[in-house]
Design a protein around this motif. Structure first.
Motif, short mmCIF file in Angstrom:
data_model
loop_
_atom_site.label_atom_id
_atom_site.label_comp_id
_atom_site.label_asym_id
_atom_site.label_seq_id
_atom_site.Cartn_x
_atom_site.Cartn_y
_atom_site.Cartn_z
N ASN A 1 0.83 -1.21 0.00
CA ASN A 1 0.00 0.00 0.00
C ASN A 1 0.86 1.26 0.00
OD1 ASN A 1 0.92 0.23 2.63
ND2 ASN A 1 -0.95 -0.59 3.53
N GLU A 2 0.21 2.41 0.02
CA GLU A 2 0.92 3.69 -0.09
C GLU A 2 1.94 3.86 1.04
OE1 GLU A 2 0.03 8.51 -0.38
OE2 GLU A 2 -1.62 7.11 0.03
N LEU A 3 1.54 3.46 2.25
CA LEU A 3 2.45 3.58 3.39
C LEU A 3 3.70 2.73 3.18
CD1 LEU A 3 3.01 4.70 6.20
CD2 LEU A 3 1.62 2.87 7.18
N PHE A 4 3.52 1.52 2.70
CA PHE A 4 4.67 0.63 2.43
C PHE A 4 5.60 1.26 1.38
CE2 PHE A 4 6.77 -2.72 0.03
CZ PHE A 4 7.31 -3.51 1.02
N GLN A 5 5.01 1.81 0.32
CA GLN A 5 5.81 2.42 -0.74
C GLN A 5 6.64 3.59 -0.21
OE1 GLN A 5 6.04 1.06 -3.65
NE2 GLN A 5 4.36 -0.40 -3.45
N LEU A 6 6.03 4.40 0.66
CA LEU A 6 6.74 5.56 1.22
C LEU A 6 7.87 5.13 2.15
CD1 LEU A 6 3.74 7.93 2.00
CD2 LEU A 6 5.58 8.39 0.38
N LEU A 7 7.62 4.09 2.96
CA LEU A 7 8.63 3.64 3.92
C LEU A 7 9.89 3.14 3.23
CD1 LEU A 7 6.27 1.72 6.36
CD2 LEU A 7 7.67 3.69 6.98
N PHE A 8 9.71 2.44 2.09
CA PHE A 8 10.86 1.81 1.45
C PHE A 8 11.25 2.49 0.13
CE2 PHE A 8 9.00 -1.37 4.24
CZ PHE A 8 10.13 -1.72 4.98
N GLN A 9 10.70 3.68 -0.06
CA GLN A 9 11.10 4.48 -1.22
C GLN A 9 12.57 4.85 -1.10
OE1 GLN A 9 8.40 7.80 -2.15
NE2 GLN A 9 10.20 9.11 -2.19
N LYS A 10 13.32 4.77 -2.21
CA LYS A 10 14.76 5.07 -2.16
C LYS A 10 14.99 6.51 -1.71
CE LYS A 10 16.98 2.01 -5.54
NZ LYS A 10 17.75 1.97 -6.79
N TRP A 11 15.96 6.68 -0.82
CA TRP A 11 16.37 8.02 -0.39
C TRP A 11 17.56 8.45 -1.23
CZ3 TRP A 11 16.40 8.62 5.69
CH2 TRP A 11 15.09 8.50 6.16
N GLU A 12 17.45 9.61 -1.83
CA GLU A 12 18.61 10.19 -2.50
C GLU A 12 19.32 11.07 -1.47
OE1 GLU A 12 19.18 9.06 -5.38
OE2 GLU A 12 17.22 8.15 -5.72
N ASN A 13 20.50 11.55 -1.84
CA ASN A 13 21.23 12.43 -0.92
C ASN A 13 20.65 13.85 -0.98
OD1 ASN A 13 23.15 11.68 0.97
ND2 ASN A 13 24.55 10.99 -0.61
N ASP A 14 19.35 13.95 -0.74
CA ASP A 14 18.65 15.24 -0.79
C ASP A 14 17.82 15.38 0.49
OD1 ASP A 14 17.00 17.40 -1.20
OD2 ASP A 14 16.57 16.92 -3.30
N PRO A 15 18.34 16.12 1.48
CA PRO A 15 17.66 16.23 2.78
C PRO A 15 16.21 16.69 2.67
CG PRO A 15 19.87 17.13 2.94
CD PRO A 15 19.64 16.82 1.49
N LYS B 1 13.98 16.23 0.24
CA LYS B 1 13.11 15.14 -0.24
C LYS B 1 12.92 14.08 0.85
CE LYS B 1 13.87 15.49 -5.22
NZ LYS B 1 14.45 14.83 -6.42
N VAL B 2 13.97 13.82 1.61
CA VAL B 2 13.88 12.85 2.71
C VAL B 2 12.87 13.33 3.75
CG1 VAL B 2 15.13 11.86 4.68
CG2 VAL B 2 16.18 11.87 2.41
N LEU B 3 12.95 14.60 4.11
CA LEU B 3 12.04 15.16 5.11
C LEU B 3 10.59 15.14 4.61
CD1 LEU B 3 14.22 18.18 6.27
CD2 LEU B 3 13.62 16.19 7.64
N GLU B 4 10.40 15.44 3.33
CA GLU B 4 9.05 15.40 2.76
C GLU B 4 8.49 13.98 2.78
OE1 GLU B 4 9.80 17.24 -0.97
OE2 GLU B 4 9.51 19.29 -0.21
N ASN B 5 9.38 13.00 2.53
CA ASN B 5 8.97 11.59 2.59
C ASN B 5 8.52 11.21 4.00
OD1 ASN B 5 10.33 8.68 3.37
ND2 ASN B 5 9.23 8.60 1.43
N ILE B 6 9.31 11.61 5.01
CA ILE B 6 8.97 11.29 6.41
C ILE B 6 7.68 12.01 6.81
CG2 ILE B 6 9.72 11.53 8.82
CD1 ILE B 6 12.62 11.27 7.78
N SER B 7 7.53 13.25 6.35
CA SER B 7 6.31 14.02 6.66
C SER B 7 5.07 13.30 6.12
CB SER B 7 6.42 15.42 6.04
OG SER B 7 5.25 16.15 6.26
N GLN B 8 5.14 12.77 4.90
CA GLN B 8 4.01 12.04 4.31
C GLN B 8 3.72 10.76 5.09
OE1 GLN B 8 5.76 12.27 0.15
NE2 GLN B 8 3.59 12.33 -0.35
N ILE B 9 4.77 10.08 5.53
CA ILE B 9 4.60 8.85 6.33
C ILE B 9 3.85 9.17 7.62
CG2 ILE B 9 5.84 7.13 7.72
CD1 ILE B 9 8.03 7.21 5.50
N LEU B 10 4.26 10.23 8.31
CA LEU B 10 3.62 10.60 9.58
C LEU B 10 2.17 11.03 9.36
CD1 LEU B 10 6.61 12.56 11.18
CD2 LEU B 10 5.76 10.32 11.86
#
Length: 918
Positions: free
Chosen positions: A415-429, A431-440
């Motif tokens: 599901n969407e939560l699974f995709q966000l949790l294991f989405q690849k992190w690039e070296n872009d702080p 984008k990483v923060l936006e990913n964590i924000s969506q997870i929360l």
């Protein structure tokens, strides 16, 4: 209780003396929370509809005077770093290094401003102290490190003034700055509010700025102040609870012509104080739970007059989990550090998993299975991810390191939560923060908030969501951070200063609060935890750059004043309470250990005649036995299942399992419960054994039925490496075998097989004639005996059967160590009672099953131990009067069957339950 509380009394005065001008009256209280309780007290005392007075906290009031908005500690840290970068041209420190000292320095700036000290004087004083510390070092001989150290202290005034000006221009500030500006703006403010009347209520300690504001308004007759101090404390010059108010009463000019209001006389009223010592924090949590359960029954669930005051915030979660089901509604009001927030722990796990995946292999994105399972099984996620099949797959297939693409293949419909949790992190702080924000946000959306537990979880998630959004705002305008490691370091620094805010209905249900949140409030029943030295009071640790003696000289608060504040709060909690429970950790060892608080000793010394003070120590009851053995009677359904097993077949290992522990036999054979699968990161002994068995089976399979010659063994040697690798991949599946302990296990397996082949080759060279009859062969035989209730099948797989020099030899491979004595039997009596005979029982079971196919040849059975290969084949021997008998004669087999029948009858006996053995 309502007739004696401070807020009830305050409400009476407001309605009596200020009823005609309530709308022009502003009530200032120590905290925001007390406002709800004061409004409730006014509501209960007036039958008519009235306009309530404006009620605000002291901090909000000072902000109104100053006209400056307060910012939280996270925003302040970012603002200070921006100022630091502006005024530091070279050798700029990273944010994480800066934050280490900035947090302490900001606390000192705050104190300097709250106490209206001259910042240049104080900070120059600190610089001079540091200069004196290095006065013995000649200027020419000072090292670069010393110079940098001294330059830092020289820059403190620059840091202070630059930050002050920066914040002031933006109309924002920390508490001290707002207080200083409020004092500067006092005259202007008092001109603007000529028609207003201010009432300060429930205060104890005031800083210099607060004193100046209050005294200014008192002098102008625009204010009144109502203290809440008991006569016992203000009249005792040695009692710390009255330290501040004794000084105010003696020094304030206002009290030369005005009465000191109010001095109560409640502390001497009758009260029951129970002091409870118990080991460890969890013991306190359990006792709090039992006390709440008791009072909930007595008060029929109406717990609004019961307060749990936590002397240590870390007890919040254990206490929440210990509360009984009848606790009802909760109202939590306290500062709870984000470091211990479950949502923060999830974010920390995400950082760990992704940063390791980024750095583990430069060419691919590889997850470590433990980090993946930590996420998949996290309490905040597990119920929304639906990944139980994925967890099973990872465990079943020994996925130690999992490629990102492989994880997607294993769970393609995530599901969407699974995709966000294991989405690849690039070296872009960012984008990483936006990913964590969506997870929360997704986690928060999945919380229904129907239960108290989910409301609390929501507060935890929201607090971290707020921090992440502050970081997003910061990184949107900052480009000097470009790595995930640096981002995580910054995140950890921010979390250290952030707190969780809880929402609740203050007038409903049980109150759980911190010490400072209890100000002004009175409760009938009070439970205080962690009443230990170093916790309550907090002890002498002061996180400050300003030394103790300098603080005393300048009039800044030290631990002495801090202790006095804690003393006041402690006695204020007791002042009007009827039932008081003081809990402390009685354990003298461990991280959270400590002696009971001086407050408890003080209560003993000053014990009032009408105070029923009792002491109780709770220690865990140590039973005579660590655990009672499990006893399971044999029901009809169990007996039916036993008969099914008898028809399908008892294996030799199931018989020895019963001897070892009947309960284990019950779980494995009756209930058919197997152990849960887990990833086997390091190859277990039983897996290694399975691999060696498999290798030998494959090597010898082409040789079944023929007489083995030297050339056959030489060919086996050539296939060892290939076959061992094949069996490892077959049995260990996706597990890593090319490094670490597993590589050693791989080499051990090869060495064991090669050593076995060497012994085999030596036997052939010596002249032994070896003919393989069967490998990993399934044997079975029905045992019919007059003493058995029904025929019983014995069935199992034997590793190897061979004809060696005209004798049948049955061989059982063991990867563990077996000695010659382990297969020698001295007497048949109690064969099945001693677990030490398990190997004999097993190999004779194989002999029993093969006996009909032996064609009259002599038969022997034994073990080859790979940890004792030098001893070769270890045959079963019976020690008779004439010596050791190695051949399994009909007499030996008959004696063996008699013992097995005894064992089987015990298993089938409905009167004999399954009893656990150690």
């Amino acid at each position: 209780m309502e007739n004696t509380s401070f807020l009830h009394k305050l409400a009476q005065v407001l309605l009596k003396e200020y009823s005609d001008k309530l709308s022009d009256t502003i009530i200032i209280l120590p905290n925001r929370r007390a406002k709800v309780f004061l409004i409730d007290a006014l509501l209960k005392q007036t039958p008519n509809t009235i306009f309530a007075p404006e009620i605000i906290s002291i901090e909000d009031f000072v902000q109104d005077i100053a006209g400056i908005r307060a910012i939280d500690s996270v925003e302040l840290l970012f603002e200070f770093y921006a100022v630091y970068l502006e005024i530091t041209a070279t050798d700029q420190e990273s944010f994480e290094t800066f934050a280490n000292w900035a947090k302490t320095l900001l606390q000192d700036f705050n104190e300097i401003d709250r106490y209206l000290l001259d910042p240049d004087k104080v900070l120059k004083y600190l610089e001079n102290i540091k200069e004196i510390e290095h006065w013995s070092v000649d200027i020419d001989k000072r090292t670069e490190l010393i110079e940098k150290h001294l330059i830092f202290w020289k820059k403190l005034p620059v840091y202070y003034h630059s930050l002050y000006q920066h914040l002031f221009e933006k109309g924002i500030g920390y508490q001290g700055l707002i207080y200083r500006e409020a004092v500067n703006n006092l005259n202007h403010f008092s001109e603007l509010v000529k028609d207003k009347k201010y009432i300060f209520a429930g205060f104890n300690a005031l800083n210099q700025a607060e004193e100046k504001i209050v005294q200014h308004l008192l002098t102008l007759d625009k204010a009144k102040i109502f203290w809440d101090i008991d006569s016992v404390f203000i009249n005792d010059k040695q009692h710390d609870a009255g330290l501040f108010q004794q000084r105010f009463q003696a020094e304030w000019p206002y009290y030369k012509s005005n009465p000191y209001e109010w001095i109560a006389n409640d502390y001497k009223q009758e009260k029951n104080i129970q002091v409870i010592g118990t080991p460890k924090s969890i013991g306190q949590a359990k006792i709090v739970g039992s006390l709440i359960e008791k009072h909930s029954h007595e008060l029929e669930g109406k717990l609004q007059n019961v307060a749990v005051v936590l002397g240590e915030e870390n007890l919040l979660l254990p206490i929440l989990y210990s509360l009984p089901s009848n606790a009802g509604a909760l109202n939590i009001t306290m500062g709870f550090s984000s470091k211990n927030n479950p949502a923060q722990l999830l974010v920390a796990k995400l950082f760990k998993m992704h940063t390791n995946a980024l750095t583990r292999n430069s060419k691919s994105y590889v997850f470590y299975y433990k980090e993946v399972l930590d996420i998949l099984t996290h309490p905040l996620l597990e119920s929304y991810l639906n990944t139980s099949d994925l967890v099973y797959c990872i465990n079943q297939n020994n996925f130690t390191f999992i490629l990102h693409s492989k994880l997607e293949d294993l769970h393609p419909n995530g599901n969407e939560l699974f995709q966000l949790l294991f989405q690849k992190w690039e070296n872009d702080p960012l984008k990483v923060l936006e990913n964590i924000s969506q997870i929360l946000l997704l986690i928060k959306a999945n919380l229904s908030k129907d239960t108290e537990e989910e409301k609390i979880t929501n507060a935890f998630v929201y607090s971290i969501y707020k921090i992440i959004n502050q970081l997003i705002s910061y990184f949107s305008t900052t480009t000097n951070v470009n790595s995930i490691d640096t981002l995580y370091a910054i995140y950890k620094q921010i979390v250290d200063v952030a707190e969780v805010s809880f929402e609740g209905e203050p007038l409903n249900g049980l109150q759980i609060m911190g010490v400072l949140e209890s100000r002004v409030l009175d409760f009938e029943t009070v439970i205080i935890t962690s009443v230990n030295e170093g916790k309550f009071p907090a002890g002498k640790s002061m996180n400050s750059f300003i030394p103790f003696d300098v603080k005393r000289e300048l009039g800044l608060p030290t631990f002495k004043e801090k202790d006095a504040i804690y003393t006041y709060h402690f006695y204020h909690l007791l002042q009007r309470a009827k039932n008081v429970y003081l809990l402390y950790n009685s354990d003298s060892e461990g991280l959270d250990a400590g002696e009971k608080s001086r407050f408890i000793t003080q209560l003993e010394v000053e014990k009032q005649d009408n105070h029923n003070l009792t002491f109780q120590i709770y220690n865990a009851e140590v039973p005579e036995m660590s655990a009672q053995p499990v006893i399971i009677p044999k029901s009809d359904s169990v007996l039916i299942r036993l008969k099914e097993i008898a028809e399908k077949g008892f294996s030799p290992s199931s018989l020895t399992t019963y001897i070892r522990n009947p309960i284990q036999f019950y779980f494995q054979r009756i209930l058919r419960i197997s152990e849960a699968d887990e990833v086997e990161e390091n190859i277990a002994a039983n897996t290694l054994g399975t691999i060696i068995h498999g290798v030998l089976e494959e090597l010898y399979k082409p040789l079944i039925g023929k007489i083995i010659i030297e050339n056959d063994i030489e060919n086996c040697f050539k296939k060892v490496d290939e076959e061992v690798l094949k069996q490892f991949k077959l049995k260990y599946k996706e597990g890593e075998i090319k490094k670490g302990r597993n590589l050693l296990a791989f080499e051990v397996a090869k060495r064991n097989v090669q050593n076995f082949l060497k012994i085999e080759l030596e036997s052939i060279i010596k002249g032994d004639q070896i003919q393989i009859i069967a490998l990993e062969s399934k044997l079975e035989r029905v045992l019919e005996h007059p003493k058995l209730p029904f025929p019983v099948k014995i069935a199992g797989n034997v590793d190897r059967i061979e004809n060696r020099d005209g004798k049948i030899r049955i061989i059982d491979y063991k990867t563990g160590k077996v000695d010659k004595n382990d297969v020698i039997l001295k007497t048949w009596q109690d064969l099945t009672k001693d677990i030490g005979n398990d190997k004999i029982i097993q190999i004779l079971a194989y002999a029993f099953m093969y006996q009909p196919d032996s064609k009259g040849l002599e038969m022997e059975a034994g073990i080859i131990s790979f940890k004792n290969l030098k001893s070769g084949f270890l045959p079963f021997n019976f020690k008779s009067e004439t010596g050791l008998e190695q051949v399994i004669t009909p007499e030996i087999m008959e004696s063996y069957i008699e013992e097995i029948v005894v064992l089987l009858n015990e298993i089938f006996n409905s009167e004999m339950p399954f009893v656990e053995t150690n």
